[in-house]
Motif scaffolding. Structure first.
Motif, PDB file in Angstrom:
ATOM      1  N   GLU A  52     -68.098 -89.607 -54.360  1.00 26.32           N
ATOM      2  CA  GLU A  52     -68.367 -89.632 -55.809  1.00 26.32           C
ATOM      3  C   GLU A  52     -68.764 -88.263 -56.347  1.00 26.32           C
ATOM      4  O   GLU A  52     -68.301 -87.841 -57.403  1.00 26.32           O
ATOM      5  CB  GLU A  52     -69.476 -90.639 -56.125  1.00 26.32           C
ATOM      6  N   ILE A  53     -69.633 -87.565 -55.625  1.00 22.07           N
ATOM      7  CA  ILE A  53     -70.179 -86.298 -56.118  1.00 22.07           C
ATOM      8  C   ILE A  53     -69.224 -85.133 -55.865  1.00 22.07           C
ATOM      9  O   ILE A  53     -69.001 -84.300 -56.739  1.00 22.07           O
ATOM     10  CB  ILE A  53     -71.558 -86.008 -55.469  1.00 22.07           C
ATOM     11  N   TYR A  54     -68.660 -85.074 -54.651  1.00 18.58           N
ATOM     12  CA  TYR A  54     -67.887 -83.900 -54.249  1.00 18.58           C
ATOM     13  C   TYR A  54     -66.391 -84.156 -54.064  1.00 18.58           C
ATOM     14  O   TYR A  54     -65.616 -83.207 -53.978  1.00 18.58           O
ATOM     15  CB  TYR A  54     -68.444 -83.326 -52.937  1.00 18.58           C
ATOM     16  N   GLY A  55     -66.004 -85.411 -53.911  1.00 21.85           N
ATOM     17  CA  GLY A  55     -64.592 -85.733 -53.713  1.00 21.85           C
ATOM     18  C   GLY A  55     -64.202 -85.807 -52.246  1.00 21.85           C
ATOM     19  O   GLY A  55     -64.960 -85.392 -51.356  1.00 21.85           O
ATOM     20  N   GLU A  56     -63.008 -86.328 -52.023  1.00 23.32           N
ATOM     21  CA  GLU A  56     -62.523 -86.530 -50.653  1.00 23.32           C
ATOM     22  C   GLU A  56     -62.313 -85.210 -49.914  1.00 23.32           C
ATOM     23  O   GLU A  56     -62.556 -85.129 -48.706  1.00 23.32           O
ATOM     24  CB  GLU A  56     -61.224 -87.349 -50.667  1.00 23.32           C
ATOM     25  N   PHE A  59     -65.462 -84.141 -48.307  1.00 23.50           N
ATOM     26  CA  PHE A  59     -65.749 -85.023 -47.173  1.00 23.50           C
ATOM     27  C   PHE A  59     -64.917 -84.607 -45.961  1.00 23.50           C
ATOM     28  O   PHE A  59     -65.428 -84.521 -44.844  1.00 23.50           O
ATOM     29  CB  PHE A  59     -65.477 -86.491 -47.536  1.00 23.50           C
ATOM     30  N   ARG A  60     -63.621 -84.348 -46.167  1.00 28.82           N
ATOM     31  CA  ARG A  60     -62.737 -83.964 -45.049  1.00 28.82           C
ATOM     32  C   ARG A  60     -63.174 -82.631 -44.448  1.00 28.82           C
ATOM     33  O   ARG A  60     -63.052 -82.420 -43.235  1.00 28.82           O
ATOM     34  CB  ARG A  60     -61.274 -83.904 -45.503  1.00 28.82           C
ATOM     35  N   LYS A  61     -63.708 -81.723 -45.251  1.00 24.55           N
ATOM     36  CA  LYS A  61     -64.208 -80.434 -44.739  1.00 24.55           C
ATOM     37  C   LYS A  61     -65.421 -80.680 -43.832  1.00 24.55           C
ATOM     38  O   LYS A  61     -65.527 -80.101 -42.746  1.00 24.55           O
ATOM     39  CB  LYS A  61     -64.569 -79.527 -45.926  1.00 24.55           C
TER      40      LYS A  61
END
Length: 172
Positions: A52-56, A59-61
């Motif tokens: 929600e805050i940073y995007g997918e 998350f993948r990073k």
């Protein structure tokens, strides 16, 4: 770097990787490590909040950083991965890769029939839209199979049965 002595569980979100990891611990004594739990601990955010805050992409990073850590630091463990972790660089070196396979419909009914079903669906941002989730499942299924040393169909089996099957496959 030679192949590690880990058991690495891959598969679609909600297939039961964490549950199977805990059962494998009971049967093998290898300590279970849950990638999503480690990410939540490191960021002090729930997976859903990271999305929600940073995007997918963010998350993948983070997941990529975790993969490097696991490869360099973790051995003789059971690694329960997130649904997209199969893309990790050098995954084959992490250990024996086990694809926990089930149909999309089975996975969704497994989640919906579990205790805390609403929480389990809510914590998986990619399940918000079931049509999109099914497309993602269909896209990933052959990729999981390609990465796996072994494929274990988990439908209508208890965690204990699945763990025994995995142990047998790994021992050869």
């Amino acid at each position: 770097m030679k192949k590690k002595n880990n058991i690495v569980l891959i598969g679609f979100m909600g297939v039961g990787k964490g549950t199977i990891a805990r059962e494998l611990y009971k049967q093998t004594g290898k300590f279970p490590i849950d990638c999503d739990d480690l990410i939540e601990s490191a960021t002090n955010l729930k997976i859903k909040e990271i999305f929600e805050i940073y995007g997918e992409d963010k998350f993948r990073k983070i997941e990529k950083d975790l993969a490097k850590f696991i490869l360099n630091s973790i051995d003789n463990s059971i690694i329960s991965t997130g649904g997209g972790f199969y893309k990790a660089k050098n995954l084959a070196k992490f250990g024996k890769i086990i694809y926990l396979k089930a149909s999309f419909d089975y996975i969704i009914s497994r989640i919906k029939n579990s205790p805390n079903a609403d929480k389990k669906i809510a914590k998986r941002p990619l399940l918000a839209n079931l049509d999109e989730a099914k497309k993602l499942y269909n896209e990933r299924d052959p990729k999981y199979a390609k990465k796996a040393d072994f494929i274990v169909n988990v439908e209508n089996k208890s965690p204990k049965q699945i763990a025994k099957e995995i142990k047998k496959l790994i021992k050869g």
